[in-house]
Design an enzyme around this catalytic site. Sequence first.
Site, short mmCIF file in Angstrom:
data_model
loop_
_atom_site.label_atom_id
_atom_site.label_comp_id
_atom_site.label_asym_id
_atom_site.label_seq_id
_atom_site.Cartn_x
_atom_site.Cartn_y
_atom_site.Cartn_z
CG ASP A 119 -1.91 -0.98 1.22
OD1 ASP A 119 -2.42 -1.53 0.26
OD2 ASP A 119 -2.20 -1.73 2.22
CG HIS A 144 26.98 6.73 -10.28
ND1 HIS A 144 26.60 6.22 -11.47
CD2 HIS A 144 27.32 7.78 -10.47
CE1 HIS A 144 26.30 7.11 -12.32
NE2 HIS A 144 27.01 8.29 -11.88
CG ASP A 189 27.89 14.13 -7.57
OD1 ASP A 189 26.65 15.10 -7.64
OD2 ASP A 189 28.20 13.68 -8.71
CG ASP A 215 25.17 17.09 -10.99
OD1 ASP A 215 25.63 16.82 -9.76
OD2 ASP A 215 25.12 16.84 -12.03
CG HIS A 257 33.55 10.84 -14.97
ND1 HIS A 257 33.45 12.41 -14.99
CD2 HIS A 257 34.12 10.69 -13.95
CE1 HIS A 257 33.97 12.73 -14.16
NE2 HIS A 257 34.33 11.97 -13.17
CG HIS A 287 25.82 15.92 -17.12
ND1 HIS A 287 24.73 16.29 -16.62
CD2 HIS A 287 26.59 15.20 -16.13
CE1 HIS A 287 24.83 16.52 -15.33
NE2 HIS A 287 25.88 15.75 -15.00
CG HIS A 344 23.04 12.61 -16.49
ND1 HIS A 344 23.13 11.28 -16.48
CD2 HIS A 344 23.65 13.46 -15.60
CE1 HIS A 344 24.32 11.20 -15.57
NE2 HIS A 344 24.82 12.74 -15.20
CD GLU A 364 29.88 15.60 -13.72
OE1 GLU A 364 30.11 14.96 -12.62
OE2 GLU A 364 28.76 15.84 -14.26
CE1 TYR A 406 36.06 10.24 -9.09
CE2 TYR A 406 36.67 10.09 -11.34
CZ TYR A 406 35.94 10.91 -10.41
OH TYR A 406 35.16 11.73 -10.50
NE ARG A 449 31.63 13.50 -9.37
CZ ARG A 449 31.64 12.42 -8.94
NH1 ARG A 449 32.54 11.55 -9.18
NH2 ARG A 449 30.66 12.01 -8.04
CD GLU A 490 28.38 17.54 -10.87
OE1 GLU A 490 27.71 17.62 -11.91
OE2 GLU A 490 28.32 17.07 -10.00
#
Length: 454
Positions: free
Chosen positions: A44, A248, A265, A276, A359, A363, A370, A399, A403, A420, A422
């Site tokens: 529910d 991620h 992030d 972002d 990466h 974007h 995205h 960004e 790593y 990172r 960004e």
Amino acid sequence: MMNQPFPQDIYAKRRQRLAISMREKSGGGILILETAAEVYRNRDSDFPYRHDSDFYYLTGFNEPGATLVMTVSPKEVHTHLFCRPKDLEREIWDGWRLGPEAAPQYLGLDSAESIEKIDALIPAYIENQRAIYTRMIQGSFDSAQLNQWLKKVKAGARNGSATPEVLFDAEALIHEMRLFKDAHEIDIMRRAGKIAAAGHIRAMQHAKPGLHEYHLEAELLHTFRYNGAQSVAYNTIVAGGANACVLHHRAGHAQLKDGDLCLIDAGCELDGYASDITRTFPVNGKFTGPQKAIYELVLASQYAAIEKTKAGLDFQAPHEAALRVLTQGLMDLGLINKKETADLDNALELKAYQRFYMHRTSHWLGMDVHDVGEYRDPQSSTNPRSWRLLEPGMVLTIEPGLYIRKADDIHADYWDIGIRIEDDALVTNDACDLLSREVPVSIEEIEYLMKQSS
């Protein structure tokens, strides 16, 4: 509930622009666009509802169970909404509904009907249209439903009714429009950037060894909602230590340790638009020498990319600028073996950086984190098509990151450093406007903020 003025003119202008595109492509036709469906989580309980971005872009209507129908002839445009009917019993449980009676006047549409009548009424809208515009990849309707409507139209052929002969992808037209943000959208995105920035600052201020990743996620969520954002723009990433090398990584139970970095992030969604932002900082408030070296390299690459984010340059230019700085820096630090690369250009050609940076630098950003829009020039006929030029009104992220995972050929001082940085950039005529720079970004600013907090 209708407790504030609705900006009808913003959505009406968008529909008119779409109608012009439909006329140019096929002389007109019918647009059929459904909003997102409700999704149940378990038994529910359902997930918080989030409208379909394209549908909302054209209507400003955020209730589930709705479909926009727009018919476009050479001289006229008619907009019709199918939506949930008023239902006192359901509204007691689930909340107020606009209803088809109030929808036309409030939303600035020509007419509206109950969604329960769509199968009976929509064939009359489809007949004698030149073409149908709907989703082709993630269909607004399953093919069986659309086929049933077309079958009803064809049944009237003896009475002179004509059936559309062409099916077009509505997303191709709508997404090109969404790529260029108007003043209304930019204002919302600027405010979303401020709220997200406040969340990042709060997380930095509360960070200390011994806390868990989810503690900082809680600080972010608190700030987002407290300042009026309706949701997160995407799953929040809070990654301490080696977790920062997982692109991620969801905020989890991992403990934040003295001497480690923490990568966050996170962005909020405000009135349908995403922010972002990524920042990386030392859990104890002080960068080590190796951490500082990698951080300064990533920050330098971001500045290089920012310099190339302006109208007239192409989408690839910021990425290439960041790659040159990152690759040269990795060579200088000995993380790329100079014996295997003759020089910087050779290292770039061999993609020697890819082990540490896998990466892209940017974007599109907008209603979706995205966001939609072609990255390649839609007018280009070359194969592969050239990158499209940046134009005022586009919004993209910048960004870069590095790593560095534990490995035998990497000096131990650099193990498990993931960084990172960004920000969100609005393209203007001669530069870009950073919508998210209210979060400290330099080493000095970050260390000062965390020292004051402690």
